[in-house]
Design a protein around this motif. Structure first.
Motif, PDB file in Angstrom:
ATOM      1  N   PHE A  17      -4.058  -0.877  -9.529  1.00 42.70           N
ATOM      2  CA  PHE A  17      -5.210  -1.193 -10.380  1.00 42.70           C
ATOM      3  C   PHE A  17      -6.449  -0.442  -9.887  1.00 42.70           C
ATOM      4  O   PHE A  17      -7.172   0.179 -10.672  1.00 42.70           O
ATOM      5  CB  PHE A  17      -5.478  -2.707 -10.380  1.00 42.70           C
ATOM      6  CG  PHE A  17      -6.765  -3.088 -11.073  1.00 42.70           C
ATOM      7  CD1 PHE A  17      -6.776  -3.369 -12.434  1.00 42.70           C
ATOM      8  CD2 PHE A  17      -7.961  -3.139 -10.377  1.00 42.70           C
ATOM      9  CE1 PHE A  17      -7.970  -3.694 -13.082  1.00 42.70           C
ATOM     10  CE2 PHE A  17      -9.158  -3.462 -11.011  1.00 42.70           C
ATOM     11  CZ  PHE A  17      -9.165  -3.748 -12.367  1.00 42.70           C
ATOM     12  N   PHE A  18      -6.685  -0.511  -8.585  1.00 49.69           N
ATOM     13  CA  PHE A  18      -7.895   0.126  -8.053  1.00 49.69           C
ATOM     14  C   PHE A  18      -7.827   1.651  -8.135  1.00 49.69           C
ATOM     15  O   PHE A  18      -8.861   2.313  -8.190  1.00 49.69           O
ATOM     16  CB  PHE A  18      -8.194  -0.357  -6.635  1.00 49.69           C
ATOM     17  CG  PHE A  18      -8.801  -1.732  -6.611  1.00 49.69           C
ATOM     18  CD1 PHE A  18     -10.108  -1.938  -7.017  1.00 49.69           C
ATOM     19  CD2 PHE A  18      -8.060  -2.842  -6.216  1.00 49.69           C
ATOM     20  CE1 PHE A  18     -10.682  -3.200  -7.030  1.00 49.69           C
ATOM     21  CE2 PHE A  18      -8.619  -4.111  -6.221  1.00 49.69           C
ATOM     22  CZ  PHE A  18      -9.931  -4.294  -6.629  1.00 49.69           C
ATOM     23  N   TYR A  19      -6.623   2.220  -8.164  1.00 48.18           N
ATOM     24  CA  TYR A  19      -6.502   3.678  -8.340  1.00 48.18           C
ATOM     25  C   TYR A  19      -6.773   4.087  -9.792  1.00 48.18           C
ATOM     26  O   TYR A  19      -6.874   5.281 -10.081  1.00 48.18           O
ATOM     27  CB  TYR A  19      -5.096   4.176  -7.975  1.00 48.18           C
ATOM     28  CG  TYR A  19      -4.619   3.877  -6.572  1.00 48.18           C
ATOM     29  CD1 TYR A  19      -5.500   3.559  -5.536  1.00 48.18           C
ATOM     30  CD2 TYR A  19      -3.251   3.901  -6.265  1.00 48.18           C
ATOM     31  CE1 TYR A  19      -5.042   3.275  -4.260  1.00 48.18           C
ATOM     32  CE2 TYR A  19      -2.788   3.634  -4.987  1.00 48.18           C
ATOM     33  CZ  TYR A  19      -3.683   3.321  -3.992  1.00 48.18           C
ATOM     34  OH  TYR A  19      -3.210   3.037  -2.726  1.00 48.18           O
ATOM     35  N   GLY A  20      -6.799   3.122 -10.687  1.00 48.49           N
ATOM     36  CA  GLY A  20      -7.065   3.451 -12.081  1.00 48.49           C
ATOM     37  C   GLY A  20      -5.881   3.205 -13.021  1.00 48.49           C
ATOM     38  O   GLY A  20      -5.963   3.510 -14.207  1.00 48.49           O
TER      39      GLY A  20
ATOM     40  N   GLN B 266       0.261   6.939   4.065  1.00 49.89           N
ATOM     41  CA  GLN B 266       1.076   5.789   4.465  1.00 49.89           C
ATOM     42  C   GLN B 266       2.535   5.990   4.067  1.00 49.89           C
ATOM     43  O   GLN B 266       3.365   5.102   4.305  1.00 49.89           O
ATOM     44  CB  GLN B 266       0.534   4.503   3.829  1.00 49.89           C
ATOM     45  CG  GLN B 266      -0.894   4.153   4.250  1.00 49.89           C
ATOM     46  CD  GLN B 266      -0.986   3.774   5.714  1.00 49.89           C
ATOM     47  OE1 GLN B 266      -0.206   2.992   6.225  1.00 49.89           O
ATOM     48  NE2 GLN B 266      -1.948   4.355   6.422  1.00 49.89           N
TER      49      GLN B 266
ATOM     50  N   ILE C  74      -3.664  10.919   6.679  1.00 50.86           N
ATOM     51  CA  ILE C  74      -3.825   9.463   6.642  1.00 50.86           C
ATOM     52  C   ILE C  74      -2.789   8.823   5.715  1.00 50.86           C
ATOM     53  O   ILE C  74      -2.889   7.640   5.400  1.00 50.86           O
ATOM     54  CB  ILE C  74      -5.249   9.084   6.171  1.00 50.86           C
ATOM     55  CG1 ILE C  74      -5.535   9.668   4.785  1.00 50.86           C
ATOM     56  CG2 ILE C  74      -6.286   9.566   7.174  1.00 50.86           C
ATOM     57  CD1 ILE C  74      -6.840   9.178   4.172  1.00 50.86           C
TER      58      ILE C  74
ATOM     59  N   TYR D  78       1.725   6.783  -6.883  1.00 57.71           N
ATOM     60  CA  TYR D  78       0.675   7.772  -7.159  1.00 57.71           C
ATOM     61  C   TYR D  78       1.218   9.199  -7.021  1.00 57.71           C
ATOM     62  O   TYR D  78       0.840  10.100  -7.762  1.00 57.71           O
ATOM     63  CB  TYR D  78      -0.497   7.542  -6.209  1.00 57.71           C
ATOM     64  CG  TYR D  78      -1.716   8.389  -6.512  1.00 57.71           C
ATOM     65  CD1 TYR D  78      -2.653   7.968  -7.450  1.00 57.71           C
ATOM     66  CD2 TYR D  78      -1.925   9.601  -5.859  1.00 57.71           C
ATOM     67  CE1 TYR D  78      -3.771   8.742  -7.734  1.00 57.71           C
ATOM     68  CE2 TYR D  78      -3.039  10.374  -6.131  1.00 57.71           C
ATOM     69  CZ  TYR D  78      -3.959   9.943  -7.078  1.00 57.71           C
ATOM     70  OH  TYR D  78      -5.064  10.713  -7.351  1.00 57.71           O
TER      71      TYR D  78
ATOM     72  N   GLN E  52       1.110   4.194  -2.929  1.00 65.41           N
ATOM     73  CA  GLN E  52       0.906   5.628  -2.669  1.00 65.41           C
ATOM     74  C   GLN E  52       2.091   6.457  -3.168  1.00 65.41           C
ATOM     75  O   GLN E  52       1.911   7.579  -3.648  1.00 65.41           O
ATOM     76  CB  GLN E  52       0.653   5.871  -1.173  1.00 65.41           C
ATOM     77  CG  GLN E  52      -0.676   5.277  -0.704  1.00 65.41           C
ATOM     78  CD  GLN E  52      -1.112   5.781   0.663  1.00 65.41           C
ATOM     79  OE1 GLN E  52      -0.387   6.500   1.338  1.00 65.41           O
ATOM     80  NE2 GLN E  52      -2.317   5.409   1.081  1.00 65.41           N
TER      81      GLN E  52
ATOM     82  N   ARG F 140      -1.881  -4.429  -7.189  1.00 63.40           N
ATOM     83  CA  ARG F 140      -3.331  -4.522  -6.956  1.00 63.40           C
ATOM     84  C   ARG F 140      -3.913  -3.164  -6.565  1.00 63.40           C
ATOM     85  O   ARG F 140      -4.925  -2.726  -7.120  1.00 63.40           O
ATOM     86  CB  ARG F 140      -3.641  -5.570  -5.886  1.00 63.40           C
ATOM     87  CG  ARG F 140      -5.121  -5.573  -5.455  1.00 63.40           C
ATOM     88  CD  ARG F 140      -5.531  -6.833  -4.702  1.00 63.40           C
ATOM     89  NE  ARG F 140      -4.514  -7.327  -3.828  1.00 63.40           N
ATOM     90  CZ  ARG F 140      -4.267  -6.866  -2.593  1.00 63.40           C
ATOM     91  NH1 ARG F 140      -5.004  -5.887  -2.086  1.00 63.40           N
ATOM     92  NH2 ARG F 140      -3.303  -7.391  -1.865  1.00 63.40           N
ATOM     93  N   HIS F 141      -3.265  -2.482  -5.629  1.00 64.13           N
ATOM     94  CA  HIS F 141      -3.782  -1.158  -5.249  1.00 64.13           C
ATOM     95  C   HIS F 141      -3.739  -0.189  -6.437  1.00 64.13           C
ATOM     96  O   HIS F 141      -4.663   0.590  -6.635  1.00 64.13           O
ATOM     97  CB  HIS F 141      -3.009  -0.606  -4.048  1.00 64.13           C
ATOM     98  CG  HIS F 141      -3.335  -1.311  -2.758  1.00 64.13           C
ATOM     99  ND1 HIS F 141      -4.560  -1.178  -2.147  1.00 64.13           N
ATOM    100  CD2 HIS F 141      -2.630  -2.166  -1.990  1.00 64.13           C
ATOM    101  CE1 HIS F 141      -4.580  -1.918  -1.030  1.00 64.13           C
ATOM    102  NE2 HIS F 141      -3.421  -2.532  -0.917  1.00 64.13           N
TER     103      HIS F 141
ATOM    104  N   LEU G 233       0.841  -1.205   0.000  1.00 65.87           N
ATOM    105  CA  LEU G 233       0.000   0.000   0.000  1.00 65.87           C
ATOM    106  C   LEU G 233       0.873   1.250   0.000  1.00 65.87           C
ATOM    107  O   LEU G 233       0.621   2.205  -0.749  1.00 65.87           O
ATOM    108  CB  LEU G 233      -0.913  -0.022   1.237  1.00 65.87           C
ATOM    109  CG  LEU G 233      -1.881   1.142   1.392  1.00 65.87           C
ATOM    110  CD1 LEU G 233      -2.974   1.107   0.327  1.00 65.87           C
ATOM    111  CD2 LEU G 233      -2.524   1.127   2.786  1.00 65.87           C
TER     112      LEU G 233
END
Lengths: 236, 236
Positions: free
Chosen positions: A74-77, A225, A223, A42, A39, A71-72, A35
């Motif tokens: 992917f979920f961010y786009g 990480q 928040i 990103y 981040q 995997r994360h 995770l």
């Protein structure tokens, strides 16, 4: 002020202690590590710079962090692609791979071809337990990472670098300088040779443990990480 | 447009499928669920509104989500206190408790007293597997949650509510309306009776699974693990 670092032996001891007396499971630690990496990607390479991310995964825990990060992402786009030539038979890694397969994230065998079709690369090949020489099939991958003009984010260590001494004096990896580095839990001594953007991730280390291992927990914001921490000679 | 919901049986089936064919471990799912809850608390009750958070944990998975959320809240700068009267002997919950103890997060026995010394409450007592009656020692806790003027964030369900039908018609819990609700993976039918701020969390469900169980994955933003989703009659 010099940044406090954690040597290879101390990093291994910390890892063991997190999973024994500190009662974390490897599943948990890897989820939080991956995770953090996602981040950092990103932050360094927002979606507007291109969605394609090639994640190069080594055979051990560093590779596992890469699988979770993918995997994360992917979920961010993002559109991750995985290069994972030495798949571990460990049940955890098999599960992390399955989670990606269920998202139709492609696993590719040809790194050279894949690097021509991506916008960003995550180097999750070797981590703090690396020493010695780069084994097959990774020499060509390290060479490609060294040669590419694409941005690279390395997990815990630029792969092929010595954890204590940094880049090899000559040959493979000697001129590999990733765009970004995500130090997990604490920076390793190699950060003293790193000149890119440096992040610390893994927001789960107790103040007592940080004190015991003599490293600083940086000031995370909100928040997040991860936190960007300048290396020697840098200002943010 | 009505919000698509997942009934109690379907939610249990989804949970099972995530841990079997989807290859997630309970450790992983709970870490991500608790992380979602912590982000919702940060959104509803930022640090500026007071750092003290009382986390009421039930004996099952909902309580485990609360334990994970409390750890993340600690790292964000909150001062969590845990009320966890029916500690599970399950190894995972024992580990999650140990992780909090290592942060010197206090576990308290007296909920009534603790509620007088907090700024926010997390209700992680019962989740989607709840049905029937509230067992000891939780009736007094539900009563206190119903009576308090402090903000409450409930995990997956306002505790004591029927997963399908919402609040009990009369008596204990019938007028319990938390400030916020975090639906994990998908909202349950009870959201049709909920009038507070509603969040969906658990950003790990594959599009295929959402389709199979016929719920919508909301549009998460950036790296957020939660998204605010209006309930019937609300606009954001």
């Amino acid at each position: 002020m010099a940044i406090k670092t954690l040597g290879a032996k101390a990093a291994a001891a910390l890892d063991q202690e997190l999973m024994s007396t500190c009662a974390f499971s490897l599943d948990q630690l890897m989820e939080l590590a991956g995770l953090s990496v996602s981040q950092a990607v990103y932050r360094v390479h927002p979606l507007s710079k291109g969605r394609r991310v090639l994640v190069a995964c080594g055979p051990g825990n560093n590779g596992g962090d890469g699988l979770v990060a993918a995997r994360h992402l992917f979920f961010y786009g993002y559109q991750p692609t995985i290069y994972y030539p030495k798949r571990s038979k460990n049940e955890l890694y098999q599960r992390l791979s399955k989670q990606l397969e269920d998202l139709n994230v492609p696993f590719v065998d040809d790194f050279q071809s894949a690097i021509g079709q991506t916008d960003h690369i995550v180097d999750a090949i070797f981590g703090f337990s690396f020493s010695g020489e780069v084994r097959e099939p990774f020499p060509a991958v390290i060479q490609a990472l060294q040669d590419t003009k694409l941005p690279v984010t390395s997990v815990d260590a630029p792969s092929s670098w010595d954890i204590e001494k940094g880049p090899p004096a000559s040959g493979l990896g000697s001129s590999f300088m990733p765009t970004a580095l995500v130090s997990l839990s604490a920076p390793k001594p190699l950060v003293n040779h790193f000149t890119g953007r440096h992040f610390v991730g893994g927001r789960f280390v107790s103040p007592l443990i940080a004190k015991k291992y003599d490293f600083d927990v940086p000031e995370y914001q909100g928040i997040d990480q991860i936190v960007e921490v300048p290396v020697a000679g840098q200002k943010l």
